[in-house]
Design an enzyme around this catalytic site. Structure first.
Site, PDB file in Angstrom:
ATOM      1  N   ARG A 125       0.828  -1.209   0.000  1.00  0.00           N
ATOM      2  CA  ARG A 125       0.000   0.000   0.000  1.00  0.00           C
ATOM      3  C   ARG A 125       0.866   1.264   0.000  1.00  0.00           C
ATOM      4  NH1 ARG A 125      -4.805  -0.966   4.271  1.00  0.00           N
ATOM      5  NH2 ARG A 125      -5.545   0.993   3.340  1.00  0.00           N
ATOM      6  N   ASP A 323     -15.425   3.042   2.609  1.00  0.00           N
ATOM      7  CA  ASP A 323     -15.306   1.664   3.082  1.00  0.00           C
ATOM      8  C   ASP A 323     -16.563   0.838   2.816  1.00  0.00           C
ATOM      9  OD1 ASP A 323     -12.725   1.997   4.013  1.00  0.00           O
ATOM     10  OD2 ASP A 323     -13.367   2.586   6.021  1.00  0.00           O
TER      11      ASP A 323
END
Length: 434
Positions: A125, A323
């Protein structure tokens, strides 16, 4: 560790009450911020999940005392605002981007060396988006791939960090929080301006610790903490996580003859995009018993089965529901018409490339129903469903969304189901109650 999880179609409507587990974002911050105080902080409804436990492990390695009274209750006692100590070994952030990015901001001003590692997913990431503004403040942070990836080494800057005004190209609570935390130790006020306001749990909680902040539109300014200016509260009660509630909001909407009461759900306005989108889709949702806990708004939410319709939404609302895109995609598959999602490119650098994962794995259950776009998805509603074996891609939000999809459709076999432990370890047992 289970390698497969079989979810059978729901035999009847889901009815009952669910106590939503503690908010992941707020659980992280409660331990970090309490660890900067010098008095005990009693934290209730803490989310005992892998990501939050990564934060506990890091804070302990930095000299903070963390005592668990039970799984969801702990007492954190720090050594004061300048009391963090040099870790004896590499700090492990596990799978937790929140742990890593916020701690980068907190450790950049410290007078000692720290090194971070993480699991395979976190190592991929991008960290450059946090490292860039911290470097502008004078921080010395080095990592792989042009300082973009773990492992990362944070070297003492040798002088106080500088207050800056940072115009963030992305609306990201993790980027904003890292800068604000570094700004607590800077030589002048620090301002972050975002294209849209991202979730503000950091600002809410820091204010509760006596930190001086000012907010104007999509900008927030933090002022350096003066001697004695950081005061830990005696107690923090973490509200339920609306991201965890989202799975039951959708299940209650699409599984026939359902009616659920979700208790103690955080309804911070920077997080309630899921409610806005579901209600625009025609969901029957009632928010009741609103109250405040630790500066955060909390409520109970009732949801019952409804006929949904497709909607379109994009970048402006994305920081408030980033999310929840996987579970919104599940709702969209049961809606009438198309749902068009844009401005969601951030999902390509989550635990997995979530846009690609949704398009790939969901279509094993609903063939031909999803078009993957560069920054979003087009989902064709009222899809023809079939039973299939799918992969969570090691992503907790994919695992839970696929489980709800399977329960509402023809059933599903999920590979790598244990990823739910990242944010909601009791999710499957909660589902099995119905």
């Amino acid at each position: 560790m289970a390698e497969m999880k079989t979810i059978e179609p729901a035999r009847r409507g889901w009815r009952g009450k669910i106590d939503i587990p503690g908010d992941k974002s707020i659980s992280h911050r409660s331990v970090m911020f309490a660890g900067l105080g010098d008095t005990p902080v009693h934290i209730r409804n803490f989310l005992h999940a892998a990501d939050c436990l990564s934060t506990v492990g890091v804070m302990r390695a930095l000299g903070v005392n963390v005592e668990f009274l039970n799984e969801n209750e702990l007492i954190v006692t720090g050594r004061g605002f300048h009391g963090l100590t040099e870790p004896l070994s590499v700090l492990d952030a596990g799978n937790s981007g929140t742990t890593l990015r916020l701690m980068m901001g907190l450790l950049a001003p410290q007078s000692f060396l720290s090194v971070f590692s993480g699991d395979a997913s976190l190592t991929r990431r991008p960290m450059g988006r946090v490292l860039l503004p911290l470097s502008e403040m004078g921080a010395c942070i080095y990592g792989r791939n042009n300082n973009n990836n773990l492992p990362l080494t944070i070297i003492p800057a040798g002088e106080m960090l500088h207050g800056i005004h940072y115009n963030s190209p992305v609306a990201s609570a993790q980027v904003k929080s890292a800068i604000l935390l570094a700004g607590l130790y800077a030589d002048a006020p620090t301002t972050v301006t975002e294209p849209y306001t991202s979730r503000d749990h950091t600002e809410q909680m820091l204010a509760g610790f006596g930190v001086h902040l000012e907010r104007t539109g999509a900008s927030v300014t933090v002022f350096p903490v003066a001697e004695g200016g950081y005061r830990a509260p005696a107690e923090i009660t973490v509200p339920g996580d609306i991201s965890s509630a989202a799975y039951f909001l959708v299940a209650g909407s699409i599984i026939a003859d359902s009616r659920l009461l979700l208790r103690n759900v955080g309804i911070n306005p920077t997080r309630t995009g899921i409610l806005d989108v579901l209600m625009e889709m025609g969901a029957h949702i009632i928010v009741q018993n609103e109250r405040t806990s630790g500066g955060e708004r909390v409520a109970d939410i009732t949801v019952e089965t409804a006929a949904l319709r497709g909607v379109s939404f994009g970048a402006e609302i994305m920081p408030r529901l980033i999310d929840e895109i996987p579970i919104i995609a599940v709702a969209a598959l049961f809606a009438e018409g198309d749902t068009v999602i844009t401005g969601a490119g951030e999902l390509r650098v989550k635990e997995t490339d979530r846009l690609h994962a949704i398009a790939t794995e969901f279509q094993k259950l609903a063939p031909g129903s999803i078009e993957e776009r560069e920054d979003g998805l087009v989902i064709h509603g009222q899809a023809k469903m079939q039973r299939a074996q799918v992969s969570s891609c090691g992503d907790h939000r994919m695992a839970m969304s696929l489980a709800v999809l399977g329960a509402a459709a023809k059933g599903v076999i999920i590979e790598k189901p244990d990823s739910v432990n990242i944010s909601y370890p009791t999710f499957f047992s909660e589902m099995e109650r119905f």
